[in-house]
Scaffold this active site. Structure first.
Site, PDB file in Angstrom:
ATOM      1  N   GLY A   1       0.813  -1.204   0.000  1.00 37.18           N
ATOM      2  CA  GLY A   1       0.000   0.000   0.000  1.00 37.18           C
ATOM      3  C   GLY A   1       0.848   1.255   0.000  1.00 37.18           C
TER       4      GLY A   1
ATOM      5  CB  CYS B   1       3.686   4.171   7.212  1.00 37.32           C
ATOM      6  SG  CYS B   1       5.172   3.141   7.176  1.00 37.32           S
TER       7      CYS B   1
END
Length: 576
Positions: A105, A213
């Site tokens: 991603g 993240c």
């Protein structure tokens, strides 16, 4: 008298087909593939959500292949090692050496979103972004598989025997972030992944509205029960579609500092509370609101928060009880006995709720303990959370009931953490498979490992049960390194830089993009042209005049750089 009702034969047939399909699903679930999976729904629920038109998905064949691959590695104490692929070039090169493919991603967020708007990994891109990349790579895998078959079937048996076969159909595991919202969003995301070609999907336990993240600060967890709902939604969608898609549950509990809710008792032991009685009734959020009301902002508000937190004496309820027991006016032996009794009952695997903890503490004489988990809540309403490997283990136990693999995100390549997590999770779920992110966010040179230890890291933790290991962003970093160093040299030395750094290296390493027309499938589509036109075509792309013929020859190169005048260098025939 009421007239009797005669059930039409069509209704009976409909019910019969429904019950037969329910029986098929029950048989499917009882197979070895799902022996560890626990579902909070029935086969009837699944079949009721299906339509009448039965569909098959190519990704299901890849999912079965992925499962066999991972179980083989688990049995052998080895690992499938892979990394994030950016594009068809990378995925075809990886196919020659690796047995799985990862779609990150982060890489999609920075290089290939559905809107073409790049950005950091905050999962704020459209939710079809990663499925689109999966389809991009899966189409490429299938294309190069077809292209290779056409090429091999055009060879003699002797030529085929000398030409290595490449399995381009390597299973893809994709990044599902947090599921992109509520249950229906997760269901639709997983449907897209199956349709686009993903053999596996991972979903993490961060809040979808604050997702970061895994190596950024400010991570907020959702309650254990909420993430279980995400995993159940994913599993249900796979069941409805009749696929064996591999489900990976990721936890960010090691480094998380906040949690959205205290609704799940399994989270209670890790939530922090205020133990300073002087702050009773003085919540952090109200103090910050007062500061904003008088015009404070930025650094001034941060100073208010820092000062409040420094005086709050935050700790878990268990630590607060231990501290209170040690302050009691008792003999040292009695204090020690009570502390040990508390620690024995409050072991992390018992997952005591706060209510249970208070009852037990009262029995041990701690009746007036001040500990408040609401006072330090953030302006957004989040609770303070003490992240740890232990917290990740507790979540791993819960997620293993639904997911096929468990992944603990870490801040560094710490072998002790890997061992603690593996042993902890396997103490209750010994057959579960584990995954590990060999992250490029780690400064591996600062890890304290020698080169030899780095080389041994993957096989070492594989023996602990981490049978799928991956470098999330290696495709991104490799791309950047090659292009940056080449561009710099090309600006200085022109074509010699290209020939030395790219063309000769492709030739010497047998990289098939050297003959890029062939790699792209020009021969394959020439076969289409010739087949349509009766076996001959004057417009074939690889016919007479194609410059790629130059790479099939052996030739001499006069005036090679660094050689004496009049000398020449024989260059070997390229490997096509």
């Amino acid at each position: 008298m009421a007239a009797s009702f005669s059930v039409p034969s069509m209704i009976m047939e409909e019910e019969g087909r429904f019950e037969a399909e329910v029986a098929e699903v029950q048989t499917w679930w009882s197979s070895e593939r799902f022996k560890l999976t626990r579902r909070p729904y029935t086969a009837r629920d699944v079949v009721a959500l299906r339509g009448h038109l039965k569909q098959g998905y190519a990704s299901n064949e890849m999912a079965k292949k992925l499962w066999r691959t991972l179980k083989s590695h688990q049995a052998n104490g080895t690992a499938s090692r892979t990394f994030g692929a950016l594009d068809p070039v990378q995925v075809t090169m990886m196919a020659k050496h690796l047995d799985t493919i990862y779609v990150s991603g982060w890489q999609c967020s920075s290089t290939h979103t559905s809107t073409n708007e790049p950005g950091p990994d905050l999962a704020d891109y459209p939710y079809d972004t990663v499925p689109n990349k999966v389809e991009h790579l899966f189409f490429a895998q299938q294309y190069h598989d077809r292209k290779q078959r056409e090429a091999r079937m055009s060879m003699s048996r002797e030529e085929r025997a000398k030409t290595p076969f490449v399995d381009y159909l390597k299973p893809i595991i994709a990044d599902g972030d947090t599921g992109f919202g509520g249950t229906t969003a997760t269901v639709k995301l997983c449907k897209l992944f199956v349709e686009r070609g993903a053999a596996g999907v991972h979903i993490e336990d961060q809040s979808s509205v604050t997702k970061k993240c895994g190596h950024m600060a400010g991570k907020v967890l959702v309650a254990v029960s909420e993430h279980i709902n995400r995993l159940v939604a994913a599993r249900l969608q796979f069941d409805v579609m009749g696929t064996e898609t591999v489900l990976v549950a990721r936890t960010d509990a090691v480094a998380a500092t906040l949690i959205q809710s205290n609704i799940d008792s399994r989270d209670h032991q890790f939530i922090l509370g205020v133990t300073n009685p002087s702050l009773r009734g003085k919540s952090l959020s109200s103090l910050l609101a007062e500061g904003m009301a008088v015009g404070n902002n930025g650094p001034a508000l941060q100073a208010i928060e820092d000062q409040w937190l420094s005086s709050a004496r935050l700790m878990t309820f268990s630590d607060a009880v231990v501290e209170a027991l040690k302050r009691m006016n008792l003999s040292e032996n009695e204090k020690s006995r009570r502390v040990n009794e508390w620690l024995n009952h409050a072991r992390y695997e018992n997952c005591l709720s706060n209510e249970q903890g208070r009852e037990l503490a009262a029995k041990l004489g701690v009746t007036d303990l001040f500990w408040d988990w609401d006072l330090p809540r953030t302006r957004e309403g989040f609770y303070r959370f003490q992240g740890s490997v232990t917290a990740a283990v507790v979540r791993g136990w819960a997620f293993a009931q639904i997911a096929d693999l468990i992944w603990m995100e870490t801040a560094s390549p710490d072998l002790n953490e890997c061992t603690q997590f593996a042993e902890g999770v396997k103490s209750k779920t010994p057959e579960v498979m584990l995954a590990y992110n060999l992250s490029p966010s780690f400064n591996w040179d600062a890890s304290g490992m020698t080169d030899q230890q780095m080389m041994e890291f993957i096989p070492r933790i594989a023996r602990l049960g981490y049978c799928w290991q991956f470098i999330t962003l290696a495709g991104f970093h490799a791309d950047a390194l090659v292009v940056d160093t080449f561009a710099k040299d090309y600006a200085r030395r022109g074509m010699l830089a290209y020939v030395e750094r790219i063309q000769r290296e492709e030739r010497s390493n047998g990289v098939d993009t050297l003959a890029h027309q062939k790699w792209s499938g020009a021969n394959y589509y020439d076969r289409y042209l010739k087949t349509v036109q009766g076996g001959i075509s004057s417009t074939a792309a690889m016919g007479k005049g194609v410059t790629e013929e130059q790479f099939k020859e052996t030739w001499t190169r006069p005036g090679a750089a660094g050689m004496g005048e009049g000398t020449s260098l024989v260059v070997a025939k390229s490997r096509m």
